[in-house]
Design a protein around this motif. Structure first.
Motif, short mmCIF file in Angstrom:
data_model
loop_
_atom_site.label_atom_id
_atom_site.label_comp_id
_atom_site.label_asym_id
_atom_site.label_seq_id
_atom_site.Cartn_x
_atom_site.Cartn_y
_atom_site.Cartn_z
N GLY A 94 0.79 -1.23 0.00
CA GLY A 94 0.00 0.00 0.00
C GLY A 94 0.81 1.27 0.00
O GLY A 94 0.29 2.35 0.26
N THR A 95 2.13 1.19 -0.31
CA THR A 95 2.94 2.40 -0.20
C THR A 95 3.31 3.01 -1.54
O THR A 95 3.57 4.20 -1.62
N VAL A 96 3.31 2.19 -2.62
CA VAL A 96 3.76 2.70 -3.92
C VAL A 96 2.73 2.30 -4.98
O VAL A 96 2.34 1.13 -5.06
N PRO A 97 2.26 3.27 -5.81
CA PRO A 97 1.29 2.93 -6.85
C PRO A 97 1.85 1.84 -7.78
O PRO A 97 3.04 1.85 -8.10
N ASN A 98 0.97 0.93 -8.19
CA ASN A 98 1.39 -0.19 -9.03
C ASN A 98 1.42 0.26 -10.50
O ASN A 98 0.49 0.04 -11.25
N ASP A 99 2.53 0.92 -10.89
CA ASP A 99 2.68 1.30 -12.31
C ASP A 99 4.02 0.75 -12.83
O ASP A 99 4.81 0.18 -12.07
N THR A 100 4.26 0.94 -14.13
CA THR A 100 5.43 0.31 -14.76
C THR A 100 6.74 0.77 -14.09
O THR A 100 7.58 -0.06 -13.74
N ASP A 101 6.88 2.10 -13.92
CA ASP A 101 8.13 2.61 -13.34
C ASP A 101 8.40 2.02 -11.96
O ASP A 101 9.51 1.60 -11.66
N LEU A 160 7.14 -0.72 -10.62
CA LEU A 160 7.38 -2.16 -10.67
C LEU A 160 8.82 -2.45 -11.10
O LEU A 160 9.48 -3.33 -10.56
N ILE A 161 9.31 -1.66 -12.07
CA ILE A 161 10.70 -1.84 -12.52
C ILE A 161 11.65 -1.54 -11.35
O ILE A 161 12.56 -2.32 -11.06
N ARG A 162 11.41 -0.42 -10.66
CA ARG A 162 12.25 -0.09 -9.50
C ARG A 162 12.20 -1.21 -8.48
O ARG A 162 13.21 -1.59 -7.88
N TRP A 163 10.99 -1.74 -8.26
CA TRP A 163 10.80 -2.78 -7.25
C TRP A 163 11.55 -4.06 -7.60
O TRP A 163 12.33 -4.58 -6.80
N ILE A 164 11.36 -4.56 -8.82
CA ILE A 164 12.00 -5.83 -9.19
C ILE A 164 13.51 -5.63 -9.32
O ILE A 164 14.30 -6.52 -9.01
N HIS A 165 13.91 -4.41 -9.77
CA HIS A 165 15.34 -4.15 -9.90
C HIS A 165 16.03 -4.22 -8.53
O HIS A 165 17.01 -4.91 -8.35
N ASN A 166 15.48 -3.48 -7.57
CA ASN A 166 16.04 -3.55 -6.22
C ASN A 166 15.01 -3.08 -5.21
O ASN A 166 14.85 -1.88 -4.96
N THR A 167 14.30 -4.02 -4.62
CA THR A 167 13.23 -3.69 -3.69
C THR A 167 13.74 -2.85 -2.51
O THR A 167 13.00 -2.05 -1.96
N GLN A 168 15.01 -3.04 -2.17
CA GLN A 168 15.56 -2.34 -1.00
C GLN A 168 15.64 -0.83 -1.23
O GLN A 168 15.67 -0.06 -0.27
N ASP A 169 15.70 -0.41 -2.51
CA ASP A 169 15.69 1.02 -2.82
C ASP A 169 14.33 1.62 -2.54
O ASP A 169 14.20 2.79 -2.20
N VAL A 170 13.29 0.82 -2.75
CA VAL A 170 11.92 1.31 -2.62
C VAL A 170 11.47 1.21 -1.16
O VAL A 170 10.85 2.14 -0.62
N LYS A 171 11.77 0.10 -0.53
CA LYS A 171 11.31 -0.15 0.83
C LYS A 171 12.44 -0.86 1.59
O LYS A 171 12.49 -2.09 1.64
N PRO A 172 13.37 -0.07 2.13
CA PRO A 172 14.56 -0.64 2.76
C PRO A 172 14.19 -1.64 3.85
O PRO A 172 13.23 -1.42 4.58
N ASP A 173 14.95 -2.71 3.93
CA ASP A 173 14.77 -3.75 4.97
C ASP A 173 13.61 -4.69 4.72
O ASP A 173 13.35 -5.57 5.54
#
Ligand code: CUA
Length: 361
Positions: free
Chosen positions: A308-315, A317-330
């Motif tokens: 529930g913290t980041v809108p589910n869009d292409t950018d 999702l790419i950030r998330w799969i690339h490195n989830t720790q950048d989006v939501k550390p730990d």
């Protein structure tokens, strides 16, 4: 006080600066009322139970205002009328007034008894629904929510859909530590305790999307353990149920098809790193059957990722799969090799996986 009276200019300076101070203190409060988050407070109830809690809050607030007015009034009258003036004799010394003291002990006790009765009545009213349409098991875990619709074969992550005007019963479970389940506009918050089966219910008045959050400190990402509740008219809800119960679309082509093969085949990326989604996730109708991370069966239809913290869009999702720790550390999603060191997938692979995930509607 004499100093203020003899110099009027100082007095006006004093009141202006105190006014400024009051304004500065009140400004954040005023501004906070402008944000969309003001829609998600218990004072904007959107459910049967929410109205019950809201009613109690206003009764308590009203009583507090009256009592505060009385106390402040008595203090002000005492300050103004009975202030010692120059030349006044020493006041009469008294040791107490038994009748008065009994009165001001009994009066607050009675107020507390009234509040206790009102609170207990409210607690009983909001704890048990009168007939339940559906039961959902909400499982809190570090740091996301799983919603399992009992007997309906639907499992979602961080997004709960409910029909408007029907009682929904929530069974609260925890997989690890104590969490707290709270949708402010729908009902009071409730602790989610490992090994203890708490429950909650609500009946949404109107369609809408309501924010929910974890209210018990549960570790590094406690603040990012959110979810949404989407209340829909019955027909719309039924359509959602049908969509969720169906297997995800199987006609992926192009990038999505390449992503599907990478994910389902647990293949290696260009750098020889394993696409290991299969180790943690489930996608109905495929060979992904793990239950460590969120069920991804219809992840493409969800509004948010990362609880529930980041809108589910292409950018994102790419950030998330690339490195989830950048989006939501730990957070607990990390690709680990056999030596236990983390690795990142290459950009092409990430884009293909994202295309596949977005096709899962
Ligand atoms: Cu879960 Cu805080």
């Amino acid at each position: 006080m004499r100093g203020f009276r003899s110099k009027p200019s100082q007095s006006s300076k004093f009141s202006r600066s105190s006014l400024l101070l009051v304004f500065a203190l009140a400004l954040p409060l005023l501004l906070s009322a402008c944000g969309s988050s003001s829609l998600h407070t218990p004072l904007n109830p959107q459910s049967d139970a929410g109205h019950t809690v809201d009613r109690l809050w206003w009764i308590m607030f009203g009583m507090s205002v009256v009592i505060e007015g009385l106390v402040a009034g008595v203090v002000i009258v005492a300050l103004v009328r009975f202030r010692r003036k120059p030349g006044d004799p020493e006041p009469v010394q008294i040791t107490g007034n038994t009748r008065l003291e009994i009165a001001w002990t009994i009066a607050p006790a009675m107020v507390l008894v009234v509040l206790l009765v009102l609170t207990l009545t409210t607690m009983v009213n909001i704890s048990e629904p009168k007939g339940t349409t559906m039961r959902i098991t909400a499982t809190g875990q570090q740091w996301w929510w799983e919603f399992d619709y009992q007997g309906m074969n639907i499992v979602t992550g961080n997004e709960m859909h409910i029909p408007v005007g029907e009682n929904v019963h929530i069974d609260l479970r925890s997989k690890d530590v104590i969490h707290g389940f709270w949708v402010p506009v729908l009902n009071g918050k409730r602790d989610v305790i490992p090994g203890h089966n708490n429950q909650l219910w609500f009946r949404a008045d109107n369609p809408g999307t309501f924010r929910g959050e974890c209210t018990e400190f549960c570790g590094a990402e406690h603040a990012n353990m959110n979810f949404i509740v989407v209340a829909q008219p019955r027909a719309e809800f039924d359509a959602w149920v049908k969509q969720q119960q169906a297997p995800p679309v199987s006609d992926q082509t192009g990038l999505a098809a390449e992503g599907r093969d990478l994910v389902q085949g647990a293949k290696l990326d260009a750098n020889g790193n394993l696409v290991s989604c299969i180790a943690c996730h489930m996608i109905d109708g495929t060979n992904l059957k793990a239950k460590v991370g969120p069920n991804l069966t219809h992840v493409g239809s969800r509004q948010y990722i990362a609880a529930g913290t980041v809108p589910n869009d292409t950018d994102n999702l790419i950030r998330w799969i690339h490195n989830t720790q950048d989006v939501k550390p730990d957070n607990k999603m990390v690709f680990l090799n056999s030596q236990g060191s983390p690795y990142l997938l290459d950009d092409d692979t990430v884009r293909k996986i994202v295309a596949y995930l977005q096709s899962l509607k």
